[in-house]
Design an enzyme around this catalytic site. Structure first.
Site, mmCIF file in Angstrom:
data_model
loop_
_atom_site.group_PDB
_atom_site.id
_atom_site.type_symbol
_atom_site.label_atom_id
_atom_site.label_comp_id
_atom_site.label_asym_id
_atom_site.label_seq_id
_atom_site.Cartn_x
_atom_site.Cartn_y
_atom_site.Cartn_z
ATOM 1 N N ARG A 46 5.657 -3.882 -18.033
ATOM 2 C CA ARG A 46 5.185 -2.729 -17.601
ATOM 3 C C ARG A 46 3.933 -1.987 -18.386
ATOM 4 O O ARG A 46 3.093 -1.470 -18.018
ATOM 5 C CB ARG A 46 6.184 -1.494 -17.372
ATOM 6 C CG ARG A 46 5.791 -0.094 -17.108
ATOM 7 C CD ARG A 46 6.967 0.693 -16.673
ATOM 8 N NE ARG A 46 8.225 0.814 -17.163
ATOM 9 C CZ ARG A 46 8.428 1.063 -18.483
ATOM 10 N NH1 ARG A 46 7.554 1.743 -19.030
ATOM 11 N NH2 ARG A 46 9.758 0.956 -18.998
ATOM 12 N N TYR A 98 -8.080 8.223 4.270
ATOM 13 C CA TYR A 98 -7.021 7.508 4.769
ATOM 14 C C TYR A 98 -5.879 8.155 4.971
ATOM 15 O O TYR A 98 -5.470 8.991 4.198
ATOM 16 C CB TYR A 98 -6.536 6.283 3.811
ATOM 17 C CG TYR A 98 -5.589 5.625 4.126
ATOM 18 C CD1 TYR A 98 -5.161 5.068 5.318
ATOM 19 C CD2 TYR A 98 -4.460 5.414 3.075
ATOM 20 C CE1 TYR A 98 -3.962 4.265 5.506
ATOM 21 C CE2 TYR A 98 -3.331 5.062 3.337
ATOM 22 C CZ TYR A 98 -2.991 4.316 4.747
ATOM 23 O OH TYR A 98 -1.753 3.727 4.900
ATOM 24 N N ASP A 170 -13.094 7.135 -3.739
ATOM 25 C CA ASP A 170 -12.217 5.894 -3.155
ATOM 26 C C ASP A 170 -13.323 5.055 -2.541
ATOM 27 O O ASP A 170 -13.826 5.369 -1.499
ATOM 28 C CB ASP A 170 -11.164 6.424 -2.140
ATOM 29 C CG ASP A 170 -10.424 5.344 -1.606
ATOM 30 O OD1 ASP A 170 -10.875 3.905 -1.569
ATOM 31 O OD2 ASP A 170 -9.331 5.708 -1.155
ATOM 32 N N LYS A 195 -7.241 -4.574 0.098
ATOM 33 C CA LYS A 195 -8.321 -4.590 1.155
ATOM 34 C C LYS A 195 -9.806 -5.627 0.487
ATOM 35 O O LYS A 195 -9.067 -6.736 0.584
ATOM 36 C CB LYS A 195 -9.226 -3.232 1.579
ATOM 37 C CG LYS A 195 -8.166 -2.108 1.521
ATOM 38 C CD LYS A 195 -7.206 -2.142 2.432
ATOM 39 C CE LYS A 195 -6.256 -1.088 2.708
ATOM 40 N NZ LYS A 195 -4.855 -1.446 3.408
HETATM 41 O O1 P1T Z 1 -2.099 0.522 1.203
HETATM 42 P P1 P1T Z 1 -2.576 0.926 -0.031
HETATM 43 O O2 P1T Z 1 -2.942 -0.192 -0.902
HETATM 44 O O3 P1T Z 1 -1.532 1.812 -0.900
HETATM 45 O O4 P1T Z 1 -4.024 1.759 -0.270
HETATM 46 C C1 P1T Z 1 -4.248 3.040 0.253
HETATM 47 C C2 P1T Z 1 -5.569 3.264 0.757
HETATM 48 C C3 P1T Z 1 -6.464 3.787 -0.042
HETATM 49 N N1 P1T Z 1 -7.788 4.029 0.239
HETATM 50 C C4 P1T Z 1 -8.098 3.561 1.663
HETATM 51 C C5 P1T Z 1 -9.602 3.983 1.859
HETATM 52 C C6 P1T Z 1 -7.370 3.089 2.434
HETATM 53 O O5 P1T Z 1 -7.874 2.559 3.482
HETATM 54 C C7 P1T Z 1 -6.019 2.551 2.249
HETATM 55 C C8 P1T Z 1 -5.076 1.883 2.838
HETATM 56 N N2 P1T Z 1 -5.868 1.987 4.196
HETATM 57 C C9 P1T Z 1 -4.887 1.140 5.061
HETATM 58 C C10 P1T Z 1 -3.772 0.584 5.303
HETATM 59 C C11 P1T Z 1 -5.597 1.334 6.544
HETATM 60 O O6 P1T Z 1 -5.454 0.562 7.565
HETATM 61 O O7 P1T Z 1 -6.592 2.019 6.625
#
Ligand code: P1T
Length: 378
Positions: A46, A98, A170, A195
């Site tokens: 961790r 998001y 972000d 992503k």
């Molecule tokens: O899903 P996660 O890895 O927890 O990420 C969250 C997140 C944060 N910032 C942006 C700009 C994002 O697009 C996302 C997650 N987005 C999707 C799952 C989506 O389909 O838009």
């Protein structure tokens, strides 16, 4: 070293004992100590893990920062940024983010006594107007999800510096290949590495990069204290994806530009949003702070939600699914899927209509993508 080289080599030197060219998966929870408290620098996974370290070093380099931290998801990274704050603090957040980001701010951190104001950050004056004595942090997405609004990074960084606020961007939709917010003076870059960085829709993760030692120290403390760190195998998968980020982004960009132009010329499409199109009202700003654009396109079909639903059921090469940034093309309805956790009136106020369709254009052959959209629109 340049971006393409750093993505393959930074933090990823051959392993000293065997010469393994690829960073091994250190699938261990703990490390032997020779005497209590005497160890190799690794105590417990961790807290530290060599596979995770490699990913953190590589991501810091690609964002042009000095420190990288990775997390179990993008939202775990977001939550860790919020751990910098305390009850009574105020945050200014972009209105188009998001859905899960909005949800954790509005439904989780508000409960802890942190207040949020959501503003259309395309006009940095609105951020300035929203500043209160308790404001500590400004959170923006650019390009934003899903409306692809562009925020002026230089202006946000300058405003936050002058008012003593922490600026967070972000950068998920651009990826560090096309945009490096730290270079404009932003304090923290956040990513969903699920992503473009991972790039293959096979691993969930998040990251934070900064060059501020004070912020890094606290974020690293919270990464260990709260424990939402990336597992060794997930770190390895993300590193594997990261190596090809540059060539993937070039193809995403080329394919998406062709798809955006095709949609703009189609009679069934009423509006196309893509920052590299001449029709995007912020094209010049986008081109002044990004070196290209990813595969994200949003558009509206004449006929609204019902027409959009029929279209989404008819695509064959595009897969109807949440998420984005992988090699395969995805399509979705933000109002019903990724942004359903935002109340309808809040969505409407930011410009997110129920009929909006979002594409994540992948790296397949562009003609197959255009043919698929053409038959589904027909
Ligand atoms: O899903 P996660 O890895 O927890 O990420 C969250 C997140 C944060 N910032 C942006 C700009 C994002 O697009 C996302 C997650 N987005 C999707 C799952 C989506 O389909 O838009």
């Amino acid at each position: 070293m340049r971006f393409e080289t750093e993505a393959i080599h930074c933090g990823q030197e051959p392993e000293p004992r065997t010469g393994a060219v690829v960073v091994p998966i250190y699938q261990t929870s703990t490390y032997a100590q020779s005497s209590p408290g005497v160890h190799t620098g690794y105590e417990y996974t961790r807290t530290q893990n060599p596979t995770r370290d490699a990913l953190q070093v590589a991501l810091a380099a690609l964002e042009g920062g000095t420190h990288g931290l990775v997390f179990a998801s993008g939202l775990a990274a977001t939550a860790t940024v919020m751990n910098l704050l305390r009850a009574g603090d105020h945050v200014i957040c972009m209105d188009d983010v998001y859905g899960g980001t909005y949800r954790i701010f509005d439904k989780v951190f508000r409960q802890y006594g942190i207040d949020f104001t959501f503003v259309d950050a395309r006009d940095v004056g609105r951020i300035e107007d929203a500043i209160q004595p308790a404001t500590r942090l400004v959170w923006v997405e650019t390009p934003s999800n899903p409306l692809l609004k562009i925020v002026d990074l230089r202006a946000v960084a300058a405003l936050c510096r002058s008012r003593g606020l922490i600026s967070v961007v972000d950068n998920t939709f651009a990826s560090p290949f096309f945009q490096r917010p730290l270079a404009f003076g932003i304090d923290i870059v956040a990513h969903s590495t699920t992503k473009y960085i991972g790039g293959h829709s096979d691993v969930v993760g998040g990251a934070l990069v900064t060059s501020r030692d004070d912020l890094h120290d606290r974020l690293k403390f919270c990464q260990n204290a709260a424990g939402a760190c990336t597992a060794p195998f997930d770190s390895w998968l993300t590193l594997r994806g990261l190596k090809t980020l540059a060539i993937r982004m070039e193809r995403h960009f080329g394919n998406a530009l062709a798809v955006a132009r095709f949609l703009e010329g189609h009679s069934a499409v009423s509006r196309v949003i893509y920052p590299w199109l001449e029709s995007h009202p912020q094209q010049a700003l986008a081109q002044s702070q990004m070196t290209g654009m990813s595969g994200m396109i949003s558009f509206e079909i004449a006929g609204g939600l019902e027409a959009a639903r029929r279209f989404l059921e008819r695509v064959r090469v595009f897969t109807l699914a949440e998420s984005l940034g992988g090699v395969e093309s995805l399509i979705e309805s933000p109002a019903i899927m990724t942004h359903a956790s935002i109340p309808p009136d809040v969505r409407a106020a930011s410009g997110l209509t129920d009929g909006l369709v979002r594409l994540s254009v992948g790296i397949e052959h562009v003609e197959d993508l255009l043919e698929d959209l053409a038959q589904a629109l027909a």
